[in-house]
Design a protein around this motif. Structure first.
Motif, PDB file in Angstrom:
ATOM      1  N   ALA A 229     -28.430  21.712   3.358  1.00  0.00           N
ATOM      2  CA  ALA A 229     -28.006  22.890   2.591  1.00  0.00           C
ATOM      3  C   ALA A 229     -26.526  23.193   2.797  1.00  0.00           C
ATOM      4  CB  ALA A 229     -28.838  24.102   2.999  1.00  0.00           C
ATOM      5  N   LEU A 230     -26.015  22.996   4.011  1.00  0.00           N
ATOM      6  CA  LEU A 230     -24.662  23.430   4.351  1.00  0.00           C
ATOM      7  C   LEU A 230     -23.563  22.851   3.455  1.00  0.00           C
ATOM      8  CD1 LEU A 230     -24.886  23.521   8.242  1.00  0.00           C
ATOM      9  CD2 LEU A 230     -24.444  25.464   6.723  1.00  0.00           C
ATOM     10  N   PRO A 231     -23.562  21.549   3.132  1.00  0.00           N
ATOM     11  CA  PRO A 231     -22.484  21.039   2.252  1.00  0.00           C
ATOM     12  C   PRO A 231     -22.480  21.702   0.880  1.00  0.00           C
ATOM     13  CG  PRO A 231     -23.655  19.225   3.314  1.00  0.00           C
ATOM     14  CD  PRO A 231     -24.445  20.462   3.584  1.00  0.00           C
ATOM     15  N   HIS A 232     -23.658  22.006   0.346  1.00  0.00           N
ATOM     16  CA  HIS A 232     -23.725  22.630  -0.974  1.00  0.00           C
ATOM     17  C   HIS A 232     -23.268  24.093  -0.920  1.00  0.00           C
ATOM     18  CE1 HIS A 232     -25.512  19.221  -3.000  1.00  0.00           C
ATOM     19  NE2 HIS A 232     -26.345  19.079  -1.996  1.00  0.00           N
ATOM     20  N   ILE A 233     -23.572  24.760   0.193  1.00  0.00           N
ATOM     21  CA  ILE A 233     -23.083  26.133   0.364  1.00  0.00           C
ATOM     22  C   ILE A 233     -21.558  26.129   0.440  1.00  0.00           C
ATOM     23  CG2 ILE A 233     -23.067  28.149   1.868  1.00  0.00           C
ATOM     24  CD1 ILE A 233     -25.883  27.312   2.804  1.00  0.00           C
ATOM     25  N   ALA A 234     -21.012  25.185   1.233  1.00  0.00           N
ATOM     26  CA  ALA A 234     -19.559  25.105   1.386  1.00  0.00           C
ATOM     27  C   ALA A 234     -18.881  24.806   0.046  1.00  0.00           C
ATOM     28  CB  ALA A 234     -19.208  24.020   2.409  1.00  0.00           C
ATOM     29  N   GLU A 235     -19.457  23.898  -0.740  1.00  0.00           N
ATOM     30  CA  GLU A 235     -18.868  23.557  -2.026  1.00  0.00           C
ATOM     31  C   GLU A 235     -18.975  24.723  -3.007  1.00  0.00           C
ATOM     32  OE1 GLU A 235     -16.940  21.096  -4.899  1.00  0.00           O
ATOM     33  OE2 GLU A 235     -16.989  21.273  -2.719  1.00  0.00           O
ATOM     34  N   THR A 236     -20.088  25.452  -2.963  1.00  0.00           N
ATOM     35  CA  THR A 236     -20.238  26.635  -3.819  1.00  0.00           C
ATOM     36  C   THR A 236     -19.150  27.651  -3.517  1.00  0.00           C
ATOM     37  OG1 THR A 236     -22.638  26.345  -3.937  1.00  0.00           O
ATOM     38  CG2 THR A 236     -21.780  28.505  -4.504  1.00  0.00           C
ATOM     39  N   LEU A 237     -18.904  27.898  -2.232  1.00  0.00           N
ATOM     40  CA  LEU A 237     -17.897  28.885  -1.840  1.00  0.00           C
ATOM     41  C   LEU A 237     -16.483  28.381  -2.110  1.00  0.00           C
ATOM     42  CD1 LEU A 237     -19.521  30.226   1.438  1.00  0.00           C
ATOM     43  CD2 LEU A 237     -19.233  31.451  -0.724  1.00  0.00           C
ATOM     44  N   ARG A 238     -16.287  27.069  -2.116  1.00  0.00           N
ATOM     45  CA  ARG A 238     -14.974  26.535  -2.491  1.00  0.00           C
ATOM     46  C   ARG A 238     -14.711  26.778  -3.975  1.00  0.00           C
ATOM     47  NH1 ARG A 238     -12.443  22.486  -4.869  1.00  0.00           N
ATOM     48  NH2 ARG A 238     -14.378  21.493  -5.577  1.00  0.00           N
ATOM     49  N   LEU A 239     -15.764  26.565  -4.780  1.00  0.00           N
ATOM     50  CA  LEU A 239     -15.628  26.745  -6.226  1.00  0.00           C
ATOM     51  C   LEU A 239     -15.601  28.215  -6.619  1.00  0.00           C
ATOM     52  CD1 LEU A 239     -18.174  23.982  -7.298  1.00  0.00           C
ATOM     53  CD2 LEU A 239     -15.712  23.904  -7.692  1.00  0.00           C
ATOM     54  N   GLN A 240     -16.364  29.025  -5.871  1.00  0.00           N
ATOM     55  CA  GLN A 240     -16.509  30.446  -6.202  1.00  0.00           C
ATOM     56  C   GLN A 240     -16.512  31.247  -4.901  1.00  0.00           C
ATOM     57  OE1 GLN A 240     -16.389  31.320  -9.229  1.00  0.00           O
ATOM     58  NE2 GLN A 240     -17.239  33.354  -9.495  1.00  0.00           N
ATOM     59  N   PRO A 241     -15.340  31.550  -4.337  1.00  0.00           N
ATOM     60  CA  PRO A 241     -15.270  32.204  -3.019  1.00  0.00           C
ATOM     61  C   PRO A 241     -16.013  33.540  -2.947  1.00  0.00           C
ATOM     62  CG  PRO A 241     -13.118  31.382  -3.689  1.00  0.00           C
ATOM     63  CD  PRO A 241     -14.002  31.263  -4.887  1.00  0.00           C
ATOM     64  N   ASP A 242     -16.152  34.237  -4.073  1.00  0.00           N
ATOM     65  CA  ASP A 242     -16.814  35.547  -4.064  1.00  0.00           C
ATOM     66  C   ASP A 242     -18.267  35.467  -4.530  1.00  0.00           C
ATOM     67  OD1 ASP A 242     -14.580  36.813  -3.120  1.00  0.00           O
ATOM     68  OD2 ASP A 242     -13.819  37.337  -5.105  1.00  0.00           O
ATOM     69  N   HIS A 243     -18.914  34.347  -4.279  1.00  0.00           N
ATOM     70  CA  HIS A 243     -20.318  34.174  -4.678  1.00  0.00           C
ATOM     71  C   HIS A 243     -21.199  34.837  -3.619  1.00  0.00           C
ATOM     72  CE1 HIS A 243     -24.046  32.369  -6.054  1.00  0.00           C
ATOM     73  NE2 HIS A 243     -23.412  31.847  -7.084  1.00  0.00           N
ATOM     74  N   ALA A 244     -21.765  35.993  -3.941  1.00  0.00           N
ATOM     75  CA  ALA A 244     -22.502  36.802  -2.957  1.00  0.00           C
ATOM     76  C   ALA A 244     -23.712  36.065  -2.398  1.00  0.00           C
ATOM     77  CB  ALA A 244     -22.938  38.116  -3.594  1.00  0.00           C
ATOM     78  N   LEU A 245     -24.463  35.367  -3.256  1.00  0.00           N
ATOM     79  CA  LEU A 245     -25.683  34.698  -2.789  1.00  0.00           C
ATOM     80  C   LEU A 245     -25.359  33.478  -1.937  1.00  0.00           C
ATOM     81  CD1 LEU A 245     -27.925  35.007  -5.972  1.00  0.00           C
ATOM     82  CD2 LEU A 245     -27.866  36.465  -3.941  1.00  0.00           C
ATOM     83  N   ALA A 246     -24.252  32.789  -2.244  1.00  0.00           N
ATOM     84  CA  ALA A 246     -23.842  31.668  -1.394  1.00  0.00           C
ATOM     85  C   ALA A 246     -23.416  32.177  -0.023  1.00  0.00           C
ATOM     86  CB  ALA A 246     -22.710  30.893  -2.065  1.00  0.00           C
ATOM     87  N   ARG A 247     -22.733  33.322  -0.013  1.00  0.00           N
ATOM     88  CA  ARG A 247     -22.338  33.919   1.267  1.00  0.00           C
ATOM     89  C   ARG A 247     -23.587  34.291   2.073  1.00  0.00           C
ATOM     90  NH1 ARG A 247     -17.792  33.119   3.659  1.00  0.00           N
ATOM     91  NH2 ARG A 247     -16.729  33.430   1.666  1.00  0.00           N
ATOM     92  N   PHE A 248     -24.608  34.830   1.390  1.00  0.00           N
ATOM     93  CA  PHE A 248     -25.872  35.130   2.067  1.00  0.00           C
ATOM     94  C   PHE A 248     -26.498  33.851   2.613  1.00  0.00           C
ATOM     95  CE2 PHE A 248     -30.514  35.076   1.760  1.00  0.00           C
ATOM     96  CZ  PHE A 248     -30.848  36.070   2.661  1.00  0.00           C
ATOM     97  N   ASN A 249     -26.487  32.782   1.806  1.00  0.00           N
ATOM     98  CA  ASN A 249     -27.088  31.522   2.248  1.00  0.00           C
ATOM     99  C   ASN A 249     -26.386  30.961   3.476  1.00  0.00           C
ATOM    100  OD1 ASN A 249     -29.204  31.321   0.433  1.00  0.00           O
ATOM    101  ND2 ASN A 249     -28.053  30.151  -1.070  1.00  0.00           N
ATOM    102  N   LEU A 250     -25.065  31.120   3.531  1.00  0.00           N
ATOM    103  CA  LEU A 250     -24.334  30.655   4.710  1.00  0.00           C
ATOM    104  C   LEU A 250     -24.770  31.440   5.950  1.00  0.00           C
ATOM    105  CD1 LEU A 250     -22.255  28.921   6.071  1.00  0.00           C
ATOM    106  CD2 LEU A 250     -20.460  30.484   5.271  1.00  0.00           C
ATOM    107  N   GLY A 251     -24.909  32.769   5.783  1.00  0.00           N
ATOM    108  CA  GLY A 251     -25.395  33.573   6.901  1.00  0.00           C
ATOM    109  C   GLY A 251     -26.801  33.169   7.318  1.00  0.00           C
ATOM    110  N   LEU A 252     -27.667  32.907   6.347  1.00  0.00           N
ATOM    111  CA  LEU A 252     -29.050  32.526   6.642  1.00  0.00           C
ATOM    112  C   LEU A 252     -29.099  31.183   7.358  1.00  0.00           C
ATOM    113  CD1 LEU A 252     -32.015  33.339   6.309  1.00  0.00           C
ATOM    114  CD2 LEU A 252     -32.018  32.133   4.109  1.00  0.00           C
ATOM    115  N   ALA A 253     -28.248  30.236   6.929  1.00  0.00           N
ATOM    116  CA  ALA A 253     -28.208  28.925   7.578  1.00  0.00           C
ATOM    117  C   ALA A 253     -27.791  29.073   9.041  1.00  0.00           C
ATOM    118  CB  ALA A 253     -27.248  28.006   6.831  1.00  0.00           C
ATOM    119  N   LEU A 254     -26.767  29.874   9.294  1.00  0.00           N
ATOM    120  CA  LEU A 254     -26.311  30.087  10.665  1.00  0.00           C
ATOM    121  C   LEU A 254     -27.392  30.777  11.501  1.00  0.00           C
ATOM    122  CD1 LEU A 254     -22.655  31.216   9.885  1.00  0.00           C
ATOM    123  CD2 LEU A 254     -23.341  29.083  11.018  1.00  0.00           C
TER     124      LEU A 254
END
Length: 361
Positions: A229-254
């Protein structure tokens, strides 16, 4: 052939109730989407961007009807980044078709009927009033394509009447088309095998589709496949830094990796970007409870329920923290809510009895 000719005014008048129903439906949809925060900003989706996207989408819809390839579960809206050649090709093609249809209107009246049916019923879903992040959606063509099929079927019927000897070749061509489209449909349906295949296919078609990437990451997180999951979360945030659900997913992964304090800032940022994110509040409540911060946990659980009062998991978490704090009456209420929403649950029923006994002591 027995059809009664009626005045144009009467034909229009009899359809007024249908136009009123359509207008009411549009108004309700607009209100609901605007209230839900799904309406696109006029600052980002400028009138020109909307017109360009609508023009290219019409061309794509028409082309995908003839050759249904590169179909995706989600076509991301790329704003003003569409290549100029796509607008030129789509606009030129549509203009040419419109000229041919108008020129042949008297001789082939089914052509303007079919073509303008297609265009007219597409107008509400072309993104001129932008809802969500999609540029287009295949499901929007269910009604519009009826117009193209009217033009095609009547056209083939007229040609077969003019050239009776072409009946057999036309029938053979029709069978070949059915076989071809059946094969294409089988291939396309295979992409809906499961979420992983579906989202992966959307990313293959458009590597910049951050929505599909985030959905794929969510799917991996549900399956505890954190490292995938982590590479896709990182790429999502690179493409869309203010993506709220991707930011949530990063927190959930950690959090799932056993790094809760590193997860906290990401959950907080997710809430900043999307204040009604009850899942982020719930995760912050869990972390606070684990740290022994009962008051903070209660706050976050209560905030989560404010946005989603029918989430049984959050009621359960809040009931447990209140129970541990000796607030048995409040805990009982949340246990009952769990049972109301989820139905019979032996563990929750047992906790409810314990809380009720605590109230009596």
């Amino acid at each position: 052939s027995g059809c009664e000719a009626r005045p144009l005014g009467r034909l229009i008048l009899e359809k007024v109730p249908l136009f009123l129903l359509s207008a009411a439906s549009c108004a309700v949809t607009y209100y609901a989407q605007r209230k839900g925060g799904a309406m696109g900003s006029w600052g980002y989706y400028t009138p020109w961007i909307r017109i360009v996207n609508a023009t290219v989408s019409i061309g794509n819809y028409a082309w995908k009807t003839v050759w249904p390839s590169s179909l995706s579960m989600f076509y991301l809206h790329h704003g003003g980044e569409l290549p100029a050649w796509q607008l030129t090709a789509a606009g030129g093609g549509l203009l040419l078709i419109a000229l041919l249809v108008i020129r042949g209107a008297r001789r082939f009246p089914y052509l303007p009927v079919g073509w303008f049916w297609f265009l007219g019923t597409l107008v509400p879903v072309l993104g001129l009033v932008q809802v969500g992040d999609q540029a287009m959606a295949d499901r929007y063509t269910y009604v519009p394509l009826t117009g193209l099929f009217i033009a095609a079927v009547w056209g083939v019927s007229e040609l077969s009447g003019r050239w009776p000897t072409a009946y057999r070749p036309a029938a053979a061509a029709g069978l070949a088309m059915l076989a071809l489209f059946s094969t294409v449909a089988r291939v396309q349906s295979g992409y809906w095998k499961n979420n992983e295949v579906l989202f992966t296919h959307a990313i293959e078609l458009d590597p910049g589709n951050y929505a599909a990437r985030n959905n794929l990451a969510s799917n991996y997180l549900m399956q505890e496949r954190i490292t995938e999951a982590l590479p896709h979360i990182a790429e999502t945030l690179r493409l869309q830094p203010d993506h709220a659900l991707a930011r949530f997913n990063l927190g959930l992964a950690l959090y799932k990796l056993g790094r809760p304090m590193e997860a906290v800032p990401h959950f907080r940022e997710s809430i900043r970007l999307k204040p009604d994110n009850e899942l982020a509040h719930n995760q912050l409540g869990l972390i606070a409870a684990e740290q022994g911060l009962a008051a903070e946990a209660v706050f976050h659980y209560a905030e989560a329920l404010r946005f989603n009062p029918d989430n049984p998991a959050i009621h359960y978490n809040l009931g447990m923290i209140l129970h541990q704090a000796g607030r048995f009456g409040e805990a009982s209420f949340h246990y009952r809510e769990v049972l109301r929403i989820r139905g019979e649950d032996r563990e929750v029923s047992s906790l409810l009895r314990l809380a009720e006994r605590g109230m009596l002591q």
